[in-house]
Design a protein around this motif. Structure first.
Motif, PDB file in Angstrom:
ATOM      1  N   LYS A   1       0.627  -1.161  -0.016  1.00 20.07           N
ATOM      2  CA  LYS A   1      -0.464  -0.256   0.160  1.00 20.07           C
ATOM      3  C   LYS A   1       0.746   1.313  -0.063  1.00 20.07           C
ATOM      4  O   LYS A   1       0.503   2.134  -0.668  1.00 20.07           O
ATOM      5  N   ARG A   2       1.940   1.330   0.535  1.00 21.33           N
ATOM      6  CA  ARG A   2       3.276   2.584   1.054  1.00 21.33           C
ATOM      7  C   ARG A   2       3.016   2.420  -0.925  1.00 21.33           C
ATOM      8  O   ARG A   2       3.557   3.726  -1.236  1.00 21.33           O
TER       9      ARG A   2
ATOM     10  N   VAL B   1       2.584   5.588  -3.027  1.00 17.92           N
ATOM     11  CA  VAL B   1       4.036   6.171  -3.542  1.00 17.92           C
ATOM     12  C   VAL B   1       3.263   6.444  -5.189  1.00 17.92           C
ATOM     13  O   VAL B   1       3.971   7.420  -5.708  1.00 17.92           O
ATOM     14  N   LEU B   2       3.893   5.879  -5.486  1.00 24.72           N
ATOM     15  CA  LEU B   2       3.172   5.095  -7.288  1.00 24.72           C
ATOM     16  C   LEU B   2       1.981   6.990  -7.294  1.00 24.72           C
ATOM     17  O   LEU B   2       2.130   7.202  -8.600  1.00 24.72           O
TER      18      LEU B   2
ATOM     19  N   GLU C   1       5.724  10.617  -0.309  1.00 25.13           N
ATOM     20  CA  GLU C   1       7.598  10.768  -0.983  1.00 25.13           C
ATOM     21  C   GLU C   1       8.162   9.838  -0.861  1.00 25.13           C
ATOM     22  O   GLU C   1       8.746   9.773  -2.541  1.00 25.13           O
ATOM     23  N   SER C   2       7.851   8.734  -0.176  1.00 27.83           N
ATOM     24  CA  SER C   2       9.119   7.929  -0.236  1.00 27.83           C
ATOM     25  C   SER C   2       8.028   6.789   0.412  1.00 27.83           C
ATOM     26  O   SER C   2       7.319   7.187   1.298  1.00 27.83           O
TER      27      SER C   2
ATOM     28  N   PRO D   1       8.951   3.285 -11.684  1.00 29.41           N
ATOM     29  CA  PRO D   1      10.119   4.555 -12.363  1.00 29.41           C
ATOM     30  C   PRO D   1      11.435   3.285 -11.065  1.00 29.41           C
ATOM     31  O   PRO D   1      10.892   2.486 -10.325  1.00 29.41           O
ATOM     32  N   SER D   2      12.242   3.196 -11.596  1.00 28.91           N
ATOM     33  CA  SER D   2      13.379   1.690 -11.146  1.00 28.91           C
ATOM     34  C   SER D   2      14.083   2.930  -9.622  1.00 28.91           C
ATOM     35  O   SER D   2      14.282   2.127  -9.007  1.00 28.91           O
ATOM     36  N   PHE D   3      13.925   4.101  -9.284  1.00 29.45           N
ATOM     37  CA  PHE D   3      14.011   4.106  -7.464  1.00 29.45           C
ATOM     38  C   PHE D   3      13.220   3.492  -7.205  1.00 29.45           C
ATOM     39  O   PHE D   3      13.655   3.748  -5.847  1.00 29.45           O
ATOM     40  N   ILE D   4      11.985   3.145  -7.141  1.00 32.65           N
ATOM     41  CA  ILE D   4      10.966   2.847  -6.236  1.00 32.65           C
ATOM     42  C   ILE D   4      11.549   0.910  -5.775  1.00 32.65           C
ATOM     43  O   ILE D   4      11.272   0.398  -6.925  1.00 32.65           O
ATOM     44  N   ARG D   5      11.661   0.952  -4.646  1.00 33.96           N
ATOM     45  CA  ARG D   5      12.404  -0.962  -3.996  1.00 33.96           C
ATOM     46  C   ARG D   5      11.049  -0.564  -3.814  1.00 33.96           C
ATOM     47  O   ARG D   5      10.724  -0.450  -2.609  1.00 33.96           O
TER      48      ARG D   5
END
Length: 402
Positions: free
Chosen positions: A190-191, A195-196, A201-202, A342-346
């Protein structure tokens, strides 16, 4: 859609295996099969030959209150259990697979791991991977092809349809549907959705999770909007060992959450403990919790212990990917790749305060619980065990002494 991604070029289009054996033929083949000496070392399921007895003992609980004699139709869950007991489960038990192997679900192959990293988990042996994947694919196909099984959410009874649509979260921007299952890392998913969508923000923001706001639920949409997304969006769920999930819910809700202690704990103790009327609900035993689950209708359960099958309806919704809690980072990163996030989302790391249910903890609770309770409970969660290829719990006296 349930074919696992395979390693190597050209392997992704491999179809599911041929139609499964008729349950009667499968059982006949197992009876004729001579044991392979190499299987002597394989752990045997403690429930070989006992699935039918568990089903029989469960019929009394399945009988509606107030029914006086006469023939009573078995509920759908019991019907499914009988189907699986005669085919998929017998196959797994006979091969000795259910006792100890930790199966992967439909996972990405080693060559297809995300650019975000594979999470560090080791891949299982190729043979175990193929056998368990084969069992899952065959069982899902066998169950979902039964005449009584729903082919879409519109064929579900209103209550079941409402449940699954309330658990399907929508990302229109990235065109995916995620069926969240409580106690299977759904808070972190859910976080990610927030973010998506730009609401967070993060994924690392230290805020108490609001499980309703800034999320889009498929059930809030119009029928034509629902049908379009079910047909065209990428759909996935994450599953977990059923007994481990129940233990996690028990320890969290009755050991830490006062709301659950008051709402459920007080009633459970009053109902199942002699002179338990003075309990504050914070001292519910695991055995009392299991007895409560046995007496509850699956479709009316709280979502934290409702069977995954009832929450996400894998026959009515054709999921493109079934991830596993046991390979959470690897599978989560694979999904993020598939939806082109996005690649920064982990995927978030576990919180430092989180206390996972270890194998030792699960064994301790199971071995200190009456075997009768556990065997009767298996019937209620049999689809979660069988469809998602999880091992039946080993609670033999010899195992528990160790």
């Amino acid at each position: 859609p349930l074919t696992a991604p395979a390693a190597g070029r050209g392997a992704a289009s491999q179809p599911l295996l041929s139609s499964p054996l008729h349950p009667r033929h499968a059982a006949r083949r197992l009876r004729r099969r001579r044991p392979d000496p190499s299987e002597a070392m394989l752990p045997r399921s403690p429930f070989t030959g006992e699935v039918r007895r568990a089903a029989a003992s469960g019929r009394s609980r399945a009988r509606p209150r107030g029914a006086a004699g006469g023939t009573v139709l078995l509920p759908s869950m019991l019907m499914f259990g009988v189907i699986l007991a005669s085919s998929g489960l017998l196959l797994m038990i006979e091969k000795g697979i259910l006792a100890e192997v930790k199966p992967p679900p439909l996972h990405p192959a080693a060559g297809e791991l995300s650019r975000r990293g594979g999470g560090g988990e080791e891949s299982p042996g190729d043979l175990d991977y193929e056998v368990l994947q084969d069992i899952r694919n065959r069982t899902i196909r066998a169950v979902c092809r039964q005449r009584a099984m729903p082919r879409s959410v519109w064929e579900l009874p209103a209550g079941q349809r409402r449940t699954v649509l309330r658990h399907l979260l929508v990302s229109d921007k990235y065109r995916f549907l995620y069926c969240y299952v409580p106690k299977v890392a759904c808070s972190n998913w859910k976080r990610i959705l927030k973010v998506l969508d730009g609401a967070l923000e993060s994924v690392d923001v230290k805020l108490k999770m609001d499980h309703k706001s800034d999320l889009v639920f498929l059930g809030d949409m119009k029928p034509d909007e629902i049908s379009y997304r079910l047909k065209n969006y990428y759909k996935f769920i994450f599953v977990r060992n059923p007994m481990e999930r129940l233990l996690s819910a028990y320890r969290n809700k009755f050991g830490e959450i006062k709301e659950y202690q008051q709402k459920y704990g007080v009633e459970i103790v009053r109902r199942y403990r002699k002179n338990g009327g003075n309990s504050a609900g914070d001292d519910v035993t695991f055995s009392e919790f299991l007895r409560y689950l046995l007496d509850e209708e699956a479709e009316r359960m709280n979502e934290h212990w409702m069977p995954i099958y009832n929450l996400c309806q894998p026959c009515a919704v054709r999921y493109d990917f079934i991830g596993s809690y046991e390979r959470l980072n690897t599978d989560a990163n694979y999904v993020l790749e598939q939806v082109q996030s996005p690649s920064f989302i982990r995927f978030p790391e576990r919180q430092s305060w989180y206390k996972p249910v270890t194998a030792e903890t699960l064994h301790y609770y199971l071995c200190n619980t009456q075997r009768r309770l556990i065997k009767e409970l298996l019937l209620k969660y049999i689809l979660d065990f069988s469809l998602f290829a999880y091992p039946l719990p080993n609670i033999t006296s010899e195992f528990c002494r160790q």
